[in-house]
Design a protein around this motif. Sequence first.
Motif, PDB file in Angstrom:
ATOM      1  N   SER A 138      -1.400   2.889  -2.668  1.00 25.67           N
ATOM      2  CA  SER A 138      -0.063   3.276  -2.212  1.00 25.67           C
ATOM      3  C   SER A 138       0.909   3.313  -3.382  1.00 25.67           C
ATOM      4  O   SER A 138       0.752   2.575  -4.367  1.00 25.67           O
ATOM      5  CB  SER A 138       0.461   2.261  -1.182  1.00 25.67           C
ATOM      6  OG  SER A 138      -0.352   2.237  -0.037  1.00 25.67           O
ATOM      7  N   TRP A 139       1.916   4.158  -3.243  1.00 25.19           N
ATOM      8  CA  TRP A 139       3.083   4.171  -4.127  1.00 25.19           C
ATOM      9  C   TRP A 139       4.277   3.841  -3.253  1.00 25.19           C
ATOM     10  O   TRP A 139       4.540   4.529  -2.266  1.00 25.19           O
ATOM     11  CB  TRP A 139       3.238   5.545  -4.777  1.00 25.19           C
ATOM     12  CG  TRP A 139       2.068   5.890  -5.648  1.00 25.19           C
ATOM     13  CD1 TRP A 139       0.972   6.623  -5.305  1.00 25.19           C
ATOM     14  CD2 TRP A 139       1.869   5.468  -6.994  1.00 25.19           C
ATOM     15  NE1 TRP A 139       0.101   6.699  -6.357  1.00 25.19           N
ATOM     16  CE2 TRP A 139       0.619   5.998  -7.414  1.00 25.19           C
ATOM     17  CE3 TRP A 139       2.602   4.703  -7.901  1.00 25.19           C
ATOM     18  CZ2 TRP A 139       0.101   5.788  -8.685  1.00 25.19           C
ATOM     19  CZ3 TRP A 139       2.092   4.495  -9.169  1.00 25.19           C
ATOM     20  CH2 TRP A 139       0.863   5.031  -9.553  1.00 25.19           C
ATOM     21  N   VAL A 140       4.984   2.776  -3.612  1.00 27.02           N
ATOM     22  CA  VAL A 140       6.054   2.283  -2.734  1.00 27.02           C
ATOM     23  C   VAL A 140       7.380   2.301  -3.487  1.00 27.02           C
ATOM     24  O   VAL A 140       7.518   1.691  -4.555  1.00 27.02           O
ATOM     25  CB  VAL A 140       5.725   0.861  -2.237  1.00 27.02           C
ATOM     26  CG1 VAL A 140       6.848   0.332  -1.352  1.00 27.02           C
ATOM     27  CG2 VAL A 140       4.413   0.887  -1.451  1.00 27.02           C
TER      28      VAL A 140
ATOM     29  N   PHE B 258       1.564  -7.344  -3.613  1.00 29.59           N
ATOM     30  CA  PHE B 258       1.004  -6.130  -2.990  1.00 29.59           C
ATOM     31  C   PHE B 258      -0.183  -6.538  -2.129  1.00 29.59           C
ATOM     32  O   PHE B 258      -1.228  -6.920  -2.634  1.00 29.59           O
ATOM     33  CB  PHE B 258       0.554  -5.142  -4.068  1.00 29.59           C
ATOM     34  CG  PHE B 258       0.820  -3.709  -3.709  1.00 29.59           C
ATOM     35  CD1 PHE B 258       1.855  -3.011  -4.282  1.00 29.59           C
ATOM     36  CD2 PHE B 258       0.034  -3.057  -2.766  1.00 29.59           C
ATOM     37  CE1 PHE B 258       2.117  -1.682  -3.944  1.00 29.59           C
ATOM     38  CE2 PHE B 258       0.290  -1.732  -2.426  1.00 29.59           C
ATOM     39  CZ  PHE B 258       1.332  -1.042  -3.016  1.00 29.59           C
TER      40      PHE B 258
ATOM     41  N   VAL C 126       8.698   2.491  -9.103  1.00 30.18           N
ATOM     42  CA  VAL C 126       7.809   2.706  -7.952  1.00 30.18           C
ATOM     43  C   VAL C 126       6.616   1.744  -8.081  1.00 30.18           C
ATOM     44  O   VAL C 126       5.957   1.674  -9.125  1.00 30.18           O
ATOM     45  CB  VAL C 126       7.327   4.167  -7.895  1.00 30.18           C
ATOM     46  CG1 VAL C 126       6.449   4.386  -6.675  1.00 30.18           C
ATOM     47  CG2 VAL C 126       8.524   5.113  -7.882  1.00 30.18           C
ATOM     48  N   LEU C 127       6.360   0.999  -7.008  1.00 31.06           N
ATOM     49  CA  LEU C 127       5.369  -0.078  -7.056  1.00 31.06           C
ATOM     50  C   LEU C 127       3.969   0.413  -6.685  1.00 31.06           C
ATOM     51  O   LEU C 127       3.809   1.257  -5.804  1.00 31.06           O
ATOM     52  CB  LEU C 127       5.780  -1.197  -6.093  1.00 31.06           C
ATOM     53  CG  LEU C 127       7.163  -1.804  -6.348  1.00 31.06           C
ATOM     54  CD1 LEU C 127       7.575  -2.701  -5.184  1.00 31.06           C
ATOM     55  CD2 LEU C 127       7.157  -2.580  -7.660  1.00 31.06           C
ATOM     56  N   HIS C 128       2.968  -0.164  -7.359  1.00 29.94           N
ATOM     57  CA  HIS C 128       1.573   0.100  -6.972  1.00 29.94           C
ATOM     58  C   HIS C 128       0.748  -1.161  -7.194  1.00 29.94           C
ATOM     59  O   HIS C 128       1.140  -2.051  -7.954  1.00 29.94           O
ATOM     60  CB  HIS C 128       1.003   1.281  -7.764  1.00 29.94           C
ATOM     61  CG  HIS C 128       0.914   1.036  -9.244  1.00 29.94           C
ATOM     62  ND1 HIS C 128      -0.171   0.410  -9.830  1.00 29.94           N
ATOM     63  CD2 HIS C 128       1.776   1.313 -10.258  1.00 29.94           C
ATOM     64  CE1 HIS C 128       0.023   0.344 -11.143  1.00 29.94           C
ATOM     65  NE2 HIS C 128       1.203   0.871 -11.433  1.00 29.94           N
TER      66      HIS C 128
ATOM     67  N   PHE D 176       7.190   5.265   1.376  1.00 27.04           N
ATOM     68  CA  PHE D 176       5.878   4.608   1.454  1.00 27.04           C
ATOM     69  C   PHE D 176       4.797   5.688   1.429  1.00 27.04           C
ATOM     70  O   PHE D 176       4.626   6.434   2.403  1.00 27.04           O
ATOM     71  CB  PHE D 176       5.775   3.782   2.737  1.00 27.04           C
ATOM     72  CG  PHE D 176       5.023   2.494   2.562  1.00 27.04           C
ATOM     73  CD1 PHE D 176       5.697   1.283   2.465  1.00 27.04           C
ATOM     74  CD2 PHE D 176       3.635   2.473   2.473  1.00 27.04           C
ATOM     75  CE1 PHE D 176       5.013   0.081   2.287  1.00 27.04           C
ATOM     76  CE2 PHE D 176       2.948   1.278   2.291  1.00 27.04           C
ATOM     77  CZ  PHE D 176       3.635   0.083   2.203  1.00 27.04           C
ATOM     78  N   HIS D 177       4.062   5.796   0.311  1.00 28.22           N
ATOM     79  CA  HIS D 177       3.094   6.885   0.134  1.00 28.22           C
ATOM     80  C   HIS D 177       1.684   6.304   0.083  1.00 28.22           C
ATOM     81  O   HIS D 177       1.339   5.607  -0.875  1.00 28.22           O
ATOM     82  CB  HIS D 177       3.363   7.622  -1.175  1.00 28.22           C
ATOM     83  CG  HIS D 177       4.735   8.230  -1.271  1.00 28.22           C
ATOM     84  ND1 HIS D 177       5.075   9.120  -2.269  1.00 28.22           N
ATOM     85  CD2 HIS D 177       5.844   8.092  -0.503  1.00 28.22           C
ATOM     86  CE1 HIS D 177       6.348   9.492  -2.117  1.00 28.22           C
ATOM     87  NE2 HIS D 177       6.837   8.877  -1.057  1.00 28.22           N
ATOM     88  N   ASN D 178       0.875   6.591   1.091  1.00 24.55           N
ATOM     89  CA  ASN D 178      -0.507   6.096   1.147  1.00 24.55           C
ATOM     90  C   ASN D 178      -1.479   7.224   0.839  1.00 24.55           C
ATOM     91  O   ASN D 178      -1.370   8.301   1.418  1.00 24.55           O
ATOM     92  CB  ASN D 178      -0.828   5.547   2.537  1.00 24.55           C
ATOM     93  CG  ASN D 178       0.025   4.341   2.884  1.00 24.55           C
ATOM     94  OD1 ASN D 178       0.402   3.572   2.006  1.00 24.55           O
ATOM     95  ND2 ASN D 178       0.340   4.174   4.157  1.00 24.55           N
TER      96      ASN D 178
END
Lengths: 196, 196
Positions: free
Chosen positions: B67-69, A78, A122-124, B78-80
């Motif tokens: 972010s949550w990806v 990340f 979901v990645l963070h 892609f959530h910023n």
Amino acid sequence: MFNNYAALKICIRFKYTAMVLILLVLSGVLSEGPKAAAEDSFSPYVDSEGKITRPTEFREKWTYLGSWVHPEDKKGGFHNVYTQPGVAEAYNKNGGKFPDGAVLVKEVMSEGAMDMTTGKGVLHAKDLVLWFVMVKDEKGRFPDNPKWGDGWGWALYYADAPSKDVSTNYKKDCLGCHIPAKQTDWIYVEGYPVLK
Amino acid sequence: MFNNYAALKICIRFKYTAMVLILLVLSGVLSEGPKAAAEDSFSPYVDSEGKITRPTEFREKWTYLGSWVHPEDKKGGFHNVYTQPGVAEAYNKNGGKFPDGAVLVKEVMSEGAMDMTTGKGVLHAKDLVLWFVMVKDEKGRFPDNPKWGDGWGWALYYADAPSKDVSTNYKKDCLGCHIPAKQTDWIYVEGYPVLK
């Protein structure tokens, strides 16, 4: 109409008003001091030998440019990139050119994954791993310093020694990964929507 | 030692000094006017009826939270997330509590993927899809407005009409996805390393 006593009274009144106002104005001027001093030199993050100090206030106070997220690399996939306030605006106004002294910080972190209502895994960003720092140098200021060249200063700091730049030579340590981005001044601008 | 003429001279000197300084101070005070006015109301993004205006300066000027990806959702994964300057500091000082008036903007974007030296299919934010906006409200200011409740105002704007809040009722439109984060005031703080 105007005697010693009246003159003295008026004078004392304005004298104290003036003193108070002088103090107010001076306190304002003095509080601007460090900022003005920093602007006189090339960069507050670069000393006269080209040694680069890692910025520490970027998370709270800088502009977020974007992230590069490596789904297969949970340990350090990340990558969040930041620059100083005003750099994105200058870049956009100036036809896609980073201003002299612009600093980019790439904060590399490990990844957490959560199952959420919006998707599984979901990645963070999770834990700190390292930071890459680049400082734009239009003038080739440090020709004898192997950490400077191709228009930038290049530095690398690991989370367990966050003040120690462990890079030794940008051509060896840094440039390899940036070659595909040579046409955009070595920066992967595709991932930074705030740059137009 | 002190006569009319000397008193007059000193007095005039300080009088003009005082006038100049009064003007300097006033110019400083007046230049702070809009900021001071905004601080008098609850939020510059909320009107007296609870209508929420989408912030537009968050990319350049706000703090990036994280972010949550969603690796499987290229169209909008892609959530910023951003908040105003100072909110993260207040949250950390105040034991993990968002200050009254804090605004969170979640910018949802599509995903690009690039093969890079650091990995294949590396994800980055690409095109705008929508924005979620939340405004912290400690006082329950809008009990009759169905877009406010559980300590927040809730709004949703799509990229093709970025000024139009299309949410109608936060319980129906918003809360479902936030239920797993109820214990942390409805916010998924795990993904925001700047919050401690």
